[in-house]
Design a protein around this motif. Structure first.
Motif, PDB file in Angstrom:
ATOM      1  N   ASP A  40       0.940  -1.350   0.050  1.00  0.00           N
ATOM      2  CA  ASP A  40      -0.042   0.125   0.015  1.00  0.00           C
ATOM      3  C   ASP A  40       0.911   1.162   0.005  1.00  0.00           C
ATOM      4  O   ASP A  40       1.968   1.329   0.784  1.00  0.00           O
ATOM      5  CB  ASP A  40      -0.871   0.032   1.328  1.00  0.00           C
ATOM      6  CG  ASP A  40      -2.022  -0.831   1.181  1.00  0.00           C
ATOM      7  OD1 ASP A  40      -2.261  -1.322  -0.135  1.00  0.00           O
ATOM      8  OD2 ASP A  40      -2.186  -1.487   2.283  1.00  0.00           O
ATOM      9  N   GLU A  42       0.622   5.343   0.923  1.00  0.00           N
ATOM     10  CA  GLU A  42      -0.194   6.279   1.581  1.00  0.00           C
ATOM     11  C   GLU A  42      -0.552   7.524   0.580  1.00  0.00           C
ATOM     12  O   GLU A  42      -1.723   8.068   0.828  1.00  0.00           O
ATOM     13  CB  GLU A  42       0.384   6.732   3.036  1.00  0.00           C
ATOM     14  CG  GLU A  42       0.865   5.516   3.644  1.00  0.00           C
ATOM     15  CD  GLU A  42      -0.533   5.051   4.384  1.00  0.00           C
ATOM     16  OE1 GLU A  42      -1.639   5.825   4.482  1.00  0.00           O
ATOM     17  OE2 GLU A  42      -0.690   3.894   4.338  1.00  0.00           O
ATOM     18  N   LYS A  43       0.416   7.931   0.084  1.00  0.00           N
ATOM     19  CA  LYS A  43       0.332   9.264  -1.084  1.00  0.00           C
ATOM     20  C   LYS A  43       0.659   8.641  -2.456  1.00  0.00           C
ATOM     21  O   LYS A  43       2.020   8.613  -2.377  1.00  0.00           O
ATOM     22  CB  LYS A  43       1.019  10.454  -0.549  1.00  0.00           C
ATOM     23  CG  LYS A  43       0.791  11.729  -1.295  1.00  0.00           C
ATOM     24  CD  LYS A  43       1.464  12.923  -0.695  1.00  0.00           C
ATOM     25  CE  LYS A  43       1.101  14.031  -1.670  1.00  0.00           C
ATOM     26  NZ  LYS A  43       1.607  15.063  -1.185  1.00  0.00           N
ATOM     27  N   PRO A  45      -3.166   7.488  -2.062  1.00  0.00           N
ATOM     28  CA  PRO A  45      -3.505   6.242  -1.395  1.00  0.00           C
ATOM     29  C   PRO A  45      -4.022   5.258  -2.382  1.00  0.00           C
ATOM     30  O   PRO A  45      -5.248   5.213  -2.966  1.00  0.00           O
ATOM     31  CB  PRO A  45      -4.917   6.973  -0.691  1.00  0.00           C
ATOM     32  CG  PRO A  45      -5.159   7.904  -1.264  1.00  0.00           C
ATOM     33  CD  PRO A  45      -4.005   8.654  -1.712  1.00  0.00           C
ATOM     34  N   THR A  47      -3.143   0.771  -3.714  1.00  0.00           N
ATOM     35  CA  THR A  47      -2.554  -0.459  -3.454  1.00  0.00           C
ATOM     36  C   THR A  47      -1.876  -0.992  -4.796  1.00  0.00           C
ATOM     37  O   THR A  47      -2.627  -0.773  -5.917  1.00  0.00           O
ATOM     38  CB  THR A  47      -3.537  -1.754  -3.142  1.00  0.00           C
ATOM     39  OG1 THR A  47      -4.173  -1.474  -1.960  1.00  0.00           O
ATOM     40  CG2 THR A  47      -2.873  -3.011  -2.889  1.00  0.00           C
ATOM     41  N   ALA A  68      -8.739   7.848   0.886  1.00  0.00           N
ATOM     42  CA  ALA A  68      -7.878   8.518   1.659  1.00  0.00           C
ATOM     43  C   ALA A  68      -8.316   8.002   3.154  1.00  0.00           C
ATOM     44  O   ALA A  68      -9.239   7.759   3.399  1.00  0.00           O
ATOM     45  CB  ALA A  68      -7.732   9.794   1.504  1.00  0.00           C
ATOM     46  N   ALA A  69      -7.527   8.053   4.154  1.00  0.00           N
ATOM     47  CA  ALA A  69      -7.448   7.541   5.433  1.00  0.00           C
ATOM     48  C   ALA A  69      -8.886   8.364   5.852  1.00  0.00           C
ATOM     49  O   ALA A  69      -9.761   7.770   6.870  1.00  0.00           O
ATOM     50  CB  ALA A  69      -6.269   7.719   6.249  1.00  0.00           C
TER      51      ALA A  69
END
Length: 76
Positions: A40, A42-43, A45, A47, A68-69
């Motif tokens: 994954d 994060e930026k 977001p 996979t 996004a989270a």
């Protein structure tokens, strides 16, 4: 595919030793990838999933967007 173009198009931050997408995947996994491996980011977001490989090369990857989270949480 060239890693710098992918980084520019998708906004992937960071500096890597690799110059190709396959090399980048290998660098982040720390080993020769196998089909089905994933990790994954994060930026942005998403996979990154390895779709096809041969003995030593990544032939195809899938870039699968994730929320996004802050979007993962629903308000009650």
């Amino acid at each position: 595919a060239e890693l710098d173009k992918l980084q520019e198009q998708l906004g992937i931050p960071g500096e890597f030793d690799a110059t190709t997408v396959g090399g980048w995947v290998t660098e982040l996994l720390g080993r020769i990838p196998q089909g089905g491996d994933s990790f994954d980011l994060e930026k942005p977001p998403m996979t990154v999933r390895v779709s096809r490989v041969d003995a030593v090369h990544v032939l195809e990857v899938q870039l699968i967007p994730r929320p996004a989270a802050s979007e993962d949480k629903t308000e009650e």
